[in-house]
Design an enzyme around this catalytic site. Structure first.
Site, PDB file in Angstrom:
ATOM      1  N   HIS A   1      35.326  47.905  33.018  1.00 16.95           N
ATOM      2  CA  HIS A   1      36.065  46.860  32.669  1.00 16.95           C
ATOM      3  C   HIS A   1      35.475  46.069  31.438  1.00 16.95           C
ATOM      4  O   HIS A   1      36.263  45.558  30.369  1.00 16.95           O
ATOM      5  CB  HIS A   1      36.046  45.682  33.636  1.00 16.95           C
ATOM      6  CG  HIS A   1      34.936  44.939  33.979  1.00 16.95           C
ATOM      7  ND1 HIS A   1      33.507  45.662  34.516  1.00 16.95           N
ATOM      8  CD2 HIS A   1      34.526  43.601  33.373  1.00 16.95           C
ATOM      9  CE1 HIS A   1      32.858  44.812  34.628  1.00 16.95           C
ATOM     10  NE2 HIS A   1      33.252  43.531  34.230  1.00 16.95           N
ATOM     11  N   ASP A   2      34.165  46.207  30.980  1.00 13.52           N
ATOM     12  CA  ASP A   2      33.615  45.660  29.898  1.00 13.52           C
ATOM     13  C   ASP A   2      33.225  46.353  28.682  1.00 13.52           C
ATOM     14  O   ASP A   2      32.510  46.217  27.729  1.00 13.52           O
ATOM     15  CB  ASP A   2      32.330  44.750  30.246  1.00 13.52           C
ATOM     16  CG  ASP A   2      32.479  43.360  30.687  1.00 13.52           C
ATOM     17  OD1 ASP A   2      33.687  42.802  30.551  1.00 13.52           O
ATOM     18  OD2 ASP A   2      31.826  42.943  31.327  1.00 13.52           O
TER      19      ASP A   2
ATOM     20  N   LYS B   1      33.000  45.414  24.933  1.00 13.50           N
ATOM     21  CA  LYS B   1      31.841  44.653  24.413  1.00 13.50           C
ATOM     22  C   LYS B   1      30.858  45.644  23.494  1.00 13.50           C
ATOM     23  O   LYS B   1      30.191  45.076  22.807  1.00 13.50           O
ATOM     24  CB  LYS B   1      30.885  44.116  25.729  1.00 13.50           C
ATOM     25  CG  LYS B   1      31.702  43.207  26.312  1.00 13.50           C
ATOM     26  CD  LYS B   1      30.600  42.338  27.431  1.00 13.50           C
ATOM     27  CE  LYS B   1      31.552  41.310  27.956  1.00 13.50           C
ATOM     28  NZ  LYS B   1      30.344  40.441  28.915  1.00 13.50           N
TER      29      LYS B   1
ATOM     30  N   HIS C   1      37.336  41.607  23.431  1.00 15.72           N
ATOM     31  CA  HIS C   1      36.734  42.966  24.224  1.00 15.72           C
ATOM     32  C   HIS C   1      37.793  43.557  25.174  1.00 15.72           C
ATOM     33  O   HIS C   1      37.588  44.860  25.137  1.00 15.72           O
ATOM     34  CB  HIS C   1      35.408  42.419  24.774  1.00 15.72           C
ATOM     35  CG  HIS C   1      35.400  41.822  26.261  1.00 15.72           C
ATOM     36  ND1 HIS C   1      35.405  40.621  26.390  1.00 15.72           N
ATOM     37  CD2 HIS C   1      35.479  42.278  27.500  1.00 15.72           C
ATOM     38  CE1 HIS C   1      35.522  40.285  27.762  1.00 15.72           C
ATOM     39  NE2 HIS C   1      35.353  41.452  28.397  1.00 15.72           N
TER      40      HIS C   1
ATOM     41  N   HIS D   1      41.596  42.215  33.172  1.00 15.62           N
ATOM     42  CA  HIS D   1      40.507  41.492  33.820  1.00 15.62           C
ATOM     43  C   HIS D   1      40.054  39.995  33.852  1.00 15.62           C
ATOM     44  O   HIS D   1      39.457  39.514  34.543  1.00 15.62           O
ATOM     45  CB  HIS D   1      39.502  42.424  33.895  1.00 15.62           C
ATOM     46  CG  HIS D   1      38.611  42.452  33.075  1.00 15.62           C
ATOM     47  ND1 HIS D   1      38.717  43.295  31.799  1.00 15.62           N
ATOM     48  CD2 HIS D   1      37.437  41.747  32.500  1.00 15.62           C
ATOM     49  CE1 HIS D   1      37.655  43.209  30.767  1.00 15.62           C
ATOM     50  NE2 HIS D   1      36.927  41.837  31.368  1.00 15.62           N
ATOM     51  N   HIS D   2      40.660  39.504  32.463  1.00 18.61           N
ATOM     52  CA  HIS D   2      40.386  38.130  32.289  1.00 18.61           C
ATOM     53  C   HIS D   2      41.653  37.216  31.946  1.00 18.61           C
ATOM     54  O   HIS D   2      41.658  36.211  31.584  1.00 18.61           O
ATOM     55  CB  HIS D   2      39.742  37.891  30.663  1.00 18.61           C
ATOM     56  CG  HIS D   2      38.160  38.228  30.951  1.00 18.61           C
ATOM     57  ND1 HIS D   2      37.359  37.584  31.423  1.00 18.61           N
ATOM     58  CD2 HIS D   2      37.456  39.193  30.282  1.00 18.61           C
ATOM     59  CE1 HIS D   2      35.996  37.889  31.242  1.00 18.61           C
ATOM     60  NE2 HIS D   2      36.157  38.971  30.797  1.00 18.61           N
TER      61      HIS D   2
ATOM     62  N   ASP E   1      33.674  39.628  38.745  1.00 16.10           N
ATOM     63  CA  ASP E   1      33.178  39.698  37.320  1.00 16.10           C
ATOM     64  C   ASP E   1      32.459  38.161  36.991  1.00 16.10           C
ATOM     65  O   ASP E   1      31.507  38.000  36.399  1.00 16.10           O
ATOM     66  CB  ASP E   1      34.396  39.955  36.414  1.00 16.10           C
ATOM     67  CG  ASP E   1      33.977  40.040  34.807  1.00 16.10           C
ATOM     68  OD1 ASP E   1      32.582  40.308  34.547  1.00 16.10           O
ATOM     69  OD2 ASP E   1      34.732  39.506  34.131  1.00 16.10           O
TER      70      ASP E   1
END
Length: 339
Positions: free
Chosen positions: A209-210, A213, A238, A262-263, A291
């Site tokens: 998911h990240d 970054k 990101h 996811h954000h 998260d």
């Protein structure tokens, strides 16, 4: 294998004539006076074929046929009958008799019927053996394919784990973050009845998911103190950077919605697309809660660890705002945060 024939007739002359002729043809024969005796012999020996009269004392040929077929539906039986009993013979055929011959029987006709019956039996056995072997081959091949698939899945998962560790290594304050998010996300999904296939997909999505970054400067990720507006905007890039990284790889196609969304916030105030409610993919809604929980319970450059009680209160407060209320309820009720 020697082919054994059981001859059943209450007339001794007929038994003797059939016995001698079939013996001449090279068959091993046994005789019985009636159906009851024949059934007893059948239990004790392995016969390839039964030739039976229909009308007999003790047990009729029809009764013998029914009992033998109940034990072995593939057993071949030739019924011998007088012309007036033709209806019985037809009934015998319906019950599974291979053939019927009318008395007085022509011996050559009986021999021909026996040969056809035994040839039919051999063909059926060969076909069954072929099917059994085919099934074994399919099972063997399937087992090998499953083993290869499991190995391939493990290789993919190991590669993704290495990638996730590389992501987390960019920020020393979030070491192990992706793995913890994965663990809690799977805990939530299992409570929500996800299939094995969906759980596997979620596992990859949570680990990745990240991934975006990787494209964020270290000085922003590791900044001591709060981010300014410009820096926060960089951070918000990101999810889209993550999509750009994986979108050309077919294997990651189904993980893209989790990486991108996811954000997102349940009330529409998230990023990058401002989706609301159930327009946000379910997997992304699931990942967003662990998260956030892990972020709040981890040390950050500009603050210490928040007490668990305060974090749980914050999750409750953000129900219907940042998070899907149903997912929050499951997370708190099942104590997913302890996984």
């Amino acid at each position: 294998m020697e082919e054994k024939i059981l001859i059943v007739d209450d007339e001794e002359v007929i038994r003797h004539v059939l016995f001698r002729r079939l013996l001449q043809e090279g068959y091993s024969c046994t005789t019985a006076n009636h159906g009851k005796e024949a059934l007893s012999l059948y239990y004790k020996d392995n016969f390839s074929l039964i030739i039976s009269d229909i009308k007999m004392p003790e047990m009729t040929g029809i009764e013998l046929l029914q009992k033998v077929k109940a034990i072995d539906p593939k057993m071949k039986m030739i019924m011998v009958t007088a012309y007036p009993e033709i209806d019985l013979a037809v009934n015998a055929m319906k019950l599974g008799a291979y053939d019927f011959i009318i008395k007085p029987a022509d011996l050559d006709l009986i021999v021909m019927s026996v040969k056809k019956a035994l040839e039919s039996k051999r063909l059926e056995e060969e076909i069954e053996a072929y099917h059994n072997r085919l099934e074994e081959m399919v099972e063997e091949r399937t087992a090998k394919l499953q083993q290869a698939y499991r190995y391939l899945k493990k290789s993919h998962l190991d590669s993704v784990k290495v990638l996730a560790e590389a992501i987390d290594a960019k920020d020393p304050y979030t070491r192990g973050h992706s793995d913890r998010v994965k663990r809690m996300s799977l805990g939530l999904a299992k409570q929500m009845g996800f299939t094995e296939e969906k759980l596997e997909n979620l596992e990859y999505g949570a680990l990745l998911h990240d991934i975006g970054k990787i494209g964020i400067k270290d000085e922003i990720l590791q900044k001591q103190g709060p981010l300014n507006e410009t820096e926060y905007q960089y951070i918000q890039e990101h999810p889209l950077i993550g999509v750009k990284i994986v979108e050309g790889v077919e294997f990651f196609k189904e993980k893209i919605p989790m990486i991108r969304h996811h954000h997102e916030y349940y009330d529409g105030n998230g990023y990058p697309d401002g989706l609301t409610g159930e327009a946000i993919p379910l997997e992304a809604r699931i990942i967003s809660l662990p998260d956030a929980f892990d972020a709040m319970t981890s040390v950050r450059p500009h603050r210490g660890v928040m007490p668990l009680s305060q974090v749980l209160e914050e999750l409750e407060r953000c129900k219907g705002k940042q998070f899907d209320p149903k997912i929050v309820d499951i997370f708190l009720r099942e104590k997913i945060y302890k996984l």
